[in-house]
Design a protein around this motif. Structure first.
Motif, mmCIF file in Angstrom:
data_model
loop_
_atom_site.group_PDB
_atom_site.id
_atom_site.type_symbol
_atom_site.label_atom_id
_atom_site.label_comp_id
_atom_site.label_asym_id
_atom_site.label_seq_id
_atom_site.Cartn_x
_atom_site.Cartn_y
_atom_site.Cartn_z
ATOM 1 N N THR A 2 -10.233 3.813 5.457
ATOM 2 C CA THR A 2 -9.146 4.673 5.932
ATOM 3 C C THR A 2 -8.454 4.039 7.131
ATOM 4 O O THR A 2 -7.215 3.998 7.205
ATOM 5 N N ARG A 3 -9.235 3.545 8.076
ATOM 6 C CA ARG A 3 -8.654 2.906 9.264
ATOM 7 C C ARG A 3 -7.879 1.648 8.884
ATOM 8 O O ARG A 3 -6.798 1.379 9.413
ATOM 9 N N ASP A 32 3.043 6.961 12.915
ATOM 10 C CA ASP A 32 2.001 7.869 12.433
ATOM 11 C C ASP A 32 2.161 7.960 10.928
ATOM 12 O O ASP A 32 3.228 8.346 10.432
ATOM 13 N N VAL A 33 1.106 7.615 10.203
ATOM 14 C CA VAL A 33 1.147 7.579 8.745
ATOM 15 C C VAL A 33 0.306 8.716 8.190
ATOM 16 O O VAL A 33 -0.828 8.930 8.629
ATOM 17 N N GLY A 38 7.708 -0.015 -1.995
ATOM 18 C CA GLY A 38 7.096 -0.057 -0.671
ATOM 19 C C GLY A 38 7.742 0.959 0.263
ATOM 20 O O GLY A 38 8.405 1.902 -0.165
ATOM 21 N N TRP A 39 7.563 0.757 1.561
ATOM 22 C CA TRP A 39 8.094 1.668 2.565
ATOM 23 C C TRP A 39 9.603 1.517 2.685
ATOM 24 O O TRP A 39 10.119 0.399 2.654
ATOM 25 N N GLU A 49 -2.782 -1.298 8.026
ATOM 26 C CA GLU A 49 -1.902 -2.039 7.120
ATOM 27 C C GLU A 49 -0.560 -1.341 6.967
ATOM 28 O O GLU A 49 0.490 -1.989 6.952
ATOM 29 N N ASP A 50 -0.568 -0.007 6.851
ATOM 30 C CA ASP A 50 0.687 0.737 6.740
ATOM 31 C C ASP A 50 1.512 0.614 8.015
ATOM 32 O O ASP A 50 2.727 0.409 7.957
ATOM 33 N N GLN A 51 0.868 0.719 9.158
ATOM 34 C CA GLN A 51 1.592 0.573 10.421
ATOM 35 C C GLN A 51 2.208 -0.814 10.526
ATOM 36 O O GLN A 51 3.364 -0.962 10.961
ATOM 37 N N GLN A 52 1.487 -1.828 10.114
ATOM 38 C CA GLN A 52 2.018 -3.194 10.151
ATOM 39 C C GLN A 52 3.161 -3.358 9.161
ATOM 40 O O GLN A 52 4.157 -4.020 9.458
#
Length: 173
Positions: free
Chosen positions: A25-26, A103-104, A146-147, A31-34
């Motif tokens: 989870t962490r 914040d994801v 992707g994002w 990875e999402d924040q990056q």
């Protein structure tokens, strides 16, 4: 800034192993924040190069941009047209995005940061420039590609120099 739970803090302090599912989870969150940080840097670096396509590819089709001088813009086509109109006349630009935080939550995210923008109308006179800064607030969604940015609110806290092109002057003045 995200709070660190007592459990994860004590695990780090004592050297006790962290359960595998918590580590995954962490790791996903990091990875999402990056990925969000990379999206923003890629997009705003493209603005400096006037690579409008790379920049707008960072946005969702139904994105919303809120910027006090321009009001609210809805949809990628309108956002791209307005930004291209405002920024294409400058000889050089630098879009600095500072203090980004994300914040994801699953396939959605929120972000904040600060803008420091500098535009030089004439390459031979770089000391004659326009600058502004203010807070950003972003929303994102993850899809098949992707994002992507779904929303951006940009406030103007300060300006410096003259907006000689009138690119960032409120339309009702």
């Amino acid at each position: 800034m995200p709070e660190v739970s007592e459990a994860s803090a004590s695990s780090a302090a004592t050297g006790s192993p962290i359960p595998y599912d918590q580590l995954l989870t962490r790791l996903r969150e990091l990875e999402d924040q990056q990925a969000l940080r990379a999206l923003m840097i890629r997009g705003w670096h493209a603005l400096d190069r006037k690579d409008w396509q790379t920049w707008i590819d960072c946005w969702a089709e139904d994105a919303v941009l809120e910027f006090a001088p321009w009001g609210t813009l809805r949809g990628r086509d309108l956002i791209r047209a307005r930004v291209t109109e405002a920024e294409s006349g400058y000889a050089a630009m630098q879009h600095h995005i500072l203090n980004m935080h994300f914040d994801v939550e699953g396939d959605h995210a929120r972000g904040i940061g600060y803008m420091w923008f500098v535009a030089v109308p004439h390459a031979e006179r770089p000391d004659d420039h326009y600058a502004m800064g203010g807070p950003y607030a972003w929303t994102y969604a993850r899809g098949a590609e992707g994002w992507r940015l779904t929303g951006q609110r940009l406030g103007v806290a300060w300006t410096g120099g003259q907006d000689t092109a009138g690119a960032f002057t409120p339309e009702d003045t």
